[in-house]
Design an enzyme around this catalytic site. Structure first.
Site, PDB file in Angstrom:
ATOM      1  N   CYS A 171       6.519  -8.179  -0.452  1.00  0.00           N
ATOM      2  CA  CYS A 171       7.482  -8.056  -1.536  1.00  0.00           C
ATOM      3  C   CYS A 171       8.427  -9.262  -1.440  1.00  0.00           C
ATOM      4  CB  CYS A 171       8.272  -6.754  -1.390  1.00  0.00           C
ATOM      5  SG  CYS A 171       9.570  -6.586  -2.638  1.00  0.00           S
ATOM      6  N   ASP A 173      11.500  -9.252  -1.616  1.00  0.00           N
ATOM      7  CA  ASP A 173      12.788  -8.822  -1.068  1.00  0.00           C
ATOM      8  C   ASP A 173      13.230  -9.729   0.087  1.00  0.00           C
ATOM      9  OD1 ASP A 173      14.629  -7.180   0.684  1.00  0.00           O
ATOM     10  OD2 ASP A 173      14.350  -5.786  -0.979  1.00  0.00           O
ATOM     11  N   HIS A 235       7.477  -2.371   1.907  1.00  0.00           N
ATOM     12  CA  HIS A 235       8.566  -2.135   2.860  1.00  0.00           C
ATOM     13  C   HIS A 235       9.296  -0.851   2.536  1.00  0.00           C
ATOM     14  CE1 HIS A 235      11.840  -3.548   0.084  1.00  0.00           C
ATOM     15  NE2 HIS A 235      10.812  -4.155  -0.462  1.00  0.00           N
ATOM     16  N   CYS A 246      12.087  -0.199  -1.525  1.00  0.00           N
ATOM     17  CA  CYS A 246      11.721  -1.317  -2.401  1.00  0.00           C
ATOM     18  C   CYS A 246      12.304  -1.103  -3.800  1.00  0.00           C
ATOM     19  CB  CYS A 246      10.208  -1.436  -2.480  1.00  0.00           C
ATOM     20  SG  CYS A 246       9.693  -2.852  -3.459  1.00  0.00           S
TER      21      CYS A 246
HETATM   22 ZN   LIG Z   1      10.474  -4.628  -2.415  1.00  0.00          ZN
END
Ligand SMILES: [Zn+2]
Length: 512
Positions: A171, A173, A235, A246
């Site tokens: 991801c 992130d 995650h 997420c």
């Molecule tokens: Zn994420």
């Protein structure tokens, strides 16, 4: 501003720094945290596993300090400068302080009229942030030298396990930005592709193209028998599962896992349809608990299926083998992976079951070091389990910067397509920066290939188009100097690490 100061500014209760940072861990809102799944001791530093590489952990911690200090120093310097802004020799003083403490020079135009109207702190803040990014990229070889060669997962290991390429899509992130060297202890080099997308929803067409290019390269090099491994990384947050999971999947872990599995199946299907079933890449799913950096590994069963609830859990295995001699602990982990594969009826690894099992063992053991890193240096859980980034990166990810929560990343080709991601980023920074009067630094970055004629010029034009669209979309913030945007390009082949693009040679390349 460091994490501790920033949390104080946000009115949160931080984990105490320095000497007392390893004492009790409570979440910022005061809630009691669940017990640590890997280490039951009240003092996280007392957990020391025989398979952990303590020297590597020290090298990574020095790197973390160097990078974080580079950004933390910016606010300190600006605060020190503030009382002198009406002095006649302010510009000179400001440049000396910047050179000594930040290793940069301010744009002269931002200092010249300080004695009349006061200094434009927002511009200085953004300028220092962008220069800090450039410095991290330019000095990456030096900054990362101590840990690069000590990481256990490298090209030789991939070959040993039967892979020529490991293509990882985490991801986007910010909490996964340290994935390779920290969480997976994997060398970031040409054998590893990292392409981050919101929710790990990677682009199938791009992946098929990458797969084809790597396969052709293998055949051209006369190498046969090695395979392409695709890994999706979701995650979750064990201490705040409904708030800090997420964002792209609304913090619903089941949705995040299912979406990643579907994407992996789609890639396998796409390659199999076009090039034949035997050519489909092998796939693995990994989950990261971003509070602790522990991992889950999901391997495909004999029919190729991935199971959301059947995985190897590094925190659990760490705890089971803590206190055992290294060889006994390793034997236990190997047996656990074998039993897991047996329970799945075998692995869908195209006849390379031992290679896939070997890789799982290697990543689990490697992750023990990261679990202990967080135990020893971050009191077992990160003080800030959510967002704490320094800037927003739009376009292609900043290369060679491998550290948790350095930037919020919005992968986009046009602002229209990536507007939702970008809006989320601006919202996050409204809390982190704007409410304290500091701007949102937005770095628009695109990579080009120096092997392709005019590729650089196209990357520059693309960056400038995106910057203009950002200025229009967030006009109100821009007009108040609270969004500062800068365009940079870099060469995929590394010949130009990160270069800012100036619209006009006489002014700073950054605008607001
Ligand atoms: Zn994420």
């Amino acid at each position: 501003m460091n994490t501790y100061k920033r949390m104080q500014a946000l009115g949160r209760r931080p984990a105490a720094p320095a000497l007392v940072r390893h004492i009790a861990v409570r979440r910022a809102d005061g809630a009691t945290l669940p017990s640590h799944p890997a280490c039951a001791a009240s003092d996280p530093q007392s957990c020391a596993h025989a398979l952990v590489d303590a020297r590597l952990n020290e090298a990574l911690f020095r790197y973390e300090r160097v990078i974080r200090d580079r950004f933390d120093a910016i606010e300190d310097v600006l605060r020190s400068l503030s009382p002198y802004q009406h002095d006649l020799d302010f510009a000179e003083k400001a440049q000396v302080m910047a050179e000594q403490r930040l290793g940069l020079r301010w744009p002269q135009s931002a200092l010249e009229h300080a004695w009349v109207a006061g200094v434009d702190m927002k511009t200085l803040f953004a300028h220092a942030t962008f220069e800090g990014v450039a410095r991290c990229v330019a000095s990456a070889d030096f900054d990362q030298a101590a840990w690069r060669t000590a990481l256990p997962l490298n090209v030789a290991r991939w070959r040993e396990f039967g892979y020529h390429t490991v293509d990882i899509s985490p991801c986007a992130d910010g909490r996964l930005q340290g994935l390779l060297p920290f969480v997976l202890r994997t060398v970031p080099d040409e054998a590893v592709l990292v392409k981050a997308y919101a929710g790990a929803l990677f682009d199938i067409e791009n992946d098929v193209a990458d797969w084809a290019q790597r396969q052709v390269h293998q055949y051209a090099s006369g190498v046969f028998g090695l395979d392409y491994l695709k890994v999706a990384v979701y995650h979750f947050s064990s201490s705040s599962p409904t708030q800090q999971g997420c964002a792209a999947h609304g913090s619903h872990d089941d949705v995040a896992i299912t979406a990643a599995i579907e994407r992996l199946y789609a890639l396998r299907h796409a390659v199999a349809e076009q090039f034949g079933p035997d050519m489909a890449p092998q796939v693995v799913l990994i989950g990261v608990d971003t509070d602790l950096d522990a991992i889950r590994i999901h391997l495909p069963d004999i029919s190729g299926r991935l199971h959301a609830q059947r995985f190897l859990d590094s925190a659990h295995l760490y705890r089971q083998t803590l206190g055992l001699p290294a060889d006994v602990a390793l034997g236990h982990i190997e047996q656990a992976v074998k039993s897991y594969a047996h329970d799945l009826g075998g692995l869908g690894a195209k006849g390379n079951e031992s290679g896939m099992q070997g890789l799982a063992v290697a990543w689990l053991v490697a992750n023990f070091s990261q679990i202990e890193y967080v135990l020893h240096h971050h009191a077992g859980r990160y003080a800030v389990i959510g967002h704490d980034e320094q800037f927003i990166c739009v376009g292609d990810m900043v290369p060679r910067l491998h550290l948790r929560n350095q930037f919020y990343y919005a992968h986009l080709d046009t602002v229209e397509e990536g507007a939702a991601d970008l809006d989320v980023g601006i919202r996050i920074f409204s809390g982190l920066n704007v409410r304290r009067g500091l701007p949102v630094p937005v770095l628009v970055h695109f990579q080009y290939s120096s092997a392709v004629p005019d590729s650089r010029a196209r990357a520059v034009q693309r960056g400038q188009r995106i910057r203009a669209a950002i200025a229009t979309r967030y006009a109100e913030l821009c007009s108040r100097g609270l969004l500062q945007c800068c365009v940079a390009v870099s060469d995929r082949r590394g010949r130009e690490p990160l270069a800012f693009v100036a619209d006009d040679a006489s002014v700073s390349p950054c605008m607001h």
